[in-house]
Design a protein around this motif. Structure first.
Motif, short mmCIF file in Angstrom:
data_model
loop_
_atom_site.label_atom_id
_atom_site.label_comp_id
_atom_site.label_asym_id
_atom_site.label_seq_id
_atom_site.Cartn_x
_atom_site.Cartn_y
_atom_site.Cartn_z
N LEU A 105 2.94 1.70 -3.37
CA LEU A 105 1.86 2.09 -4.39
C LEU A 105 1.59 3.66 -4.14
CD1 LEU A 105 -0.44 -0.84 -4.83
CD2 LEU A 105 1.00 -0.05 -6.57
N MET A 106 1.50 4.26 -3.14
CA MET A 106 1.09 5.45 -2.72
C MET A 106 2.55 6.31 -3.28
SD MET A 106 -0.98 5.25 0.92
CE MET A 106 -0.55 6.74 1.45
N VAL A 107 3.55 5.86 -2.95
CA VAL A 107 4.72 6.55 -3.36
C VAL A 107 4.90 6.71 -4.88
CG1 VAL A 107 7.22 6.34 -3.28
CG2 VAL A 107 6.15 6.25 -1.18
N TRP A 108 4.51 5.48 -5.43
CA TRP A 108 4.59 5.39 -6.96
C TRP A 108 3.58 6.34 -7.52
CZ3 TRP A 108 7.58 3.67 -10.45
CH2 TRP A 108 7.27 3.80 -11.94
N GLY A 109 2.35 6.29 -6.87
CA GLY A 109 1.41 7.24 -7.47
C GLY A 109 1.70 8.81 -7.20
N ALA A 110 2.42 8.99 -6.20
CA ALA A 110 2.80 10.44 -6.09
C ALA A 110 3.85 11.02 -7.00
CB ALA A 110 3.48 10.63 -4.69
N SER B 140 4.23 9.65 -10.10
CA SER B 140 3.53 9.57 -11.28
C SER B 140 2.97 10.75 -11.54
CB SER B 140 2.69 8.25 -11.42
OG SER B 140 3.40 7.29 -11.36
N LYS C 228 0.93 -1.26 0.03
CA LYS C 228 0.06 0.15 -0.10
C LYS C 228 0.86 1.20 -0.03
CE LYS C 228 -3.50 2.32 2.61
NZ LYS C 228 -4.44 2.31 3.68
N ASN C 229 1.70 1.37 0.82
CA ASN C 229 2.94 2.30 0.95
C ASN C 229 3.36 2.67 -0.41
OD1 ASN C 229 1.96 3.13 3.28
ND2 ASN C 229 3.72 2.02 4.47
#
Length: 174
Positions: free
Chosen positions: A11-16, A18, A8-9
């Motif tokens: 994916l949140m970092v990757w989304g930020a 991106s 979860k963390n």
């Protein structure tokens, strides 16, 4: 921390990252589109220095110039006109590589048409038209020419009109 929490963390970092990349991409694109105004070519420009050196000891003076700030697609264009002195038509005709406008090779004729047509869309009314250049009043010096088959991809030309001591530099790369 559980494996589920780690994913979860991550994916949140990757989304930020991106999201930041997308925002930066669009900001740069809109900045280039919004600032695509025409810059004046300076006397330190390498092309202008080449042209002044090409005419030797005579005086040169830049009259007009056209150099948009760039294109997000990588296209490039630059043009300027120069009034020169100290060189006559006989001397120009004897310079290696110079061809009179009505005696162009097919490749050089295609390059002249490419450059003059590309620059003849309203922003450079002072640049000679193709029909003008292919006469006995102009001389053409090809500085650089890149062809894709028989069609120019990039052309850097010096068009010389000795009757009124004018020279026109045109560079187009698509």
């Amino acid at each position: 921390m559980s494996f589920k929490g780690f994913i979860k963390n991550a994916l949140m970092v990757w989304g930020a990252f991106s999201l930041a990349g997308i925002v930066i991409f669009f900001a740069v694109t809109f900045y280039q589109i919004g600032t695509s105004d025409n810059r004046r070519i300076s006397d330190d420009d390498p092309a202008y220095r080449f042209v002044t050196e090409w005419f030797g000891s005579g005086n040169t003076e830049m009259i007009d110039s056209h150099s948009p700030t760039g294109s997000w697609a990588g296209d490039s264009e630059k043009a300027f006109s120069v009034r020169f002195s100290g060189m006559d038509e006989t001397r120009i005709a004897q310079i290696a590589g110079v061809m009179r406008g009505d005696r162009l090779t097919p490749a050089l004729d295609s390059a002249v048409e490419f450059v003059s047509d590309f620059l003849d869309y309203g922003q450079t009314p002072w640049f000679p038209t193709y029909e003008d250049v292919i006469s006995d009043k102009y001389y053409v010096y090809p500085m650089r020419l890149e062809l894709l088959g028989a069609y120019p991809d990039s052309a850097q030309l010096l068009l010389i009109r000795p009757i009124d001591n004018m020279a026109f530099y045109g560079y187009i790369k698509i």
